[in-house]
Design a protein around this motif. Structure first.
Motif, short mmCIF file in Angstrom:
data_model
loop_
_atom_site.label_atom_id
_atom_site.label_comp_id
_atom_site.label_asym_id
_atom_site.label_seq_id
_atom_site.Cartn_x
_atom_site.Cartn_y
_atom_site.Cartn_z
N ARG A 137 0.83 -1.20 0.00
CA ARG A 137 0.00 0.00 0.00
C ARG A 137 0.87 1.25 0.00
N ARG A 138 0.50 2.19 -0.83
CA ARG A 138 1.24 3.46 -0.90
C ARG A 138 0.90 4.32 0.31
N GLU B 174 -0.50 7.27 2.28
CA GLU B 174 -1.64 8.18 2.06
C GLU B 174 -1.70 9.20 3.19
N VAL C 218 -1.98 11.03 -2.07
CA VAL C 218 -1.32 9.74 -2.20
C VAL C 218 0.10 9.95 -2.73
N ASP C 219 1.04 9.23 -2.15
CA ASP C 219 2.44 9.28 -2.60
C ASP C 219 2.53 8.59 -3.95
N VAL C 220 2.70 9.38 -5.00
CA VAL C 220 2.80 8.83 -6.35
C VAL C 220 4.23 8.92 -6.89
N SER D 189 7.22 7.79 -4.89
CA SER D 189 8.05 6.67 -4.42
C SER D 189 7.85 5.44 -5.29
N ILE E 70 7.22 1.61 -6.41
CA ILE E 70 6.34 0.57 -5.87
C ILE E 70 7.21 -0.54 -5.29
#
Length: 145
Positions: free
Chosen positions: A36-37, A39, A50-52, A54, A56
């Protein structure tokens, strides 16, 4: 049946009298689940940030492989069984190569419950089915052939 599966470079049929049943490949073929990212839910802002940026990362995976140990006698069966356990039930990881799908995965042994009693095949051989439980600590550490 030779060279279809290899455990740490050794052919499973030749060295352990072991075959991996094809239905076992489904878990290996399924893409790993992303973690899970991060948030951030600010009470004074709409929605969620949301951290977009970093990269995955993925969760480790556990799955079961249905295997069959085949032998000409009970003495050979126990020899194959002990050789297989010696190759996988050890400290550290082992690699599993599956030629049918062209992949090598790095796994840890987590158990091997028996799922069928010994049965005689038409050719007089003995076969016993097991459910090999394994842990893939890093699903991105795979080799594709």
């Amino acid at each position: 049946m030779t060279n279809k599966w290899k455990i740490s470079g050794l052919d499973t049929w030749t060295n352990y009298g072991t075959a991996i049943l094809k239905n076992s490949y489904l878990d290996i073929m399924t893409p790993p689940t992303p973690r899970r990212r991060l948030e951030y839910d600010y009470p004074d802002a709409n929605g969620t940030k949301v951290d977009v940026v970093s990269p995955i990362s993925y969760e480790a995976r556990r799955y079961k492989l249905n295997i069959l140990i085949v032998a000409n006698s009970y003495a050979q069966f126990w020899t194959n069984y002990n050789a297989l356990l010696g190759a996988i039930a050890k400290a550290g990881t082992f690699t599993l190569y599956i030629a049918d799908i062209g992949i090598t995965v790095t796994l840890l042994y987590e158990g091997m419950p028996c799922v069928s009693k010994p049965r005689s095949l038409r050719n007089g051989r003995i076969a016993v089915a097991y459910e090999l439980n394994v842990f893939e600590p890093n699903p991105t550490n795979r080799t594709y052939a």
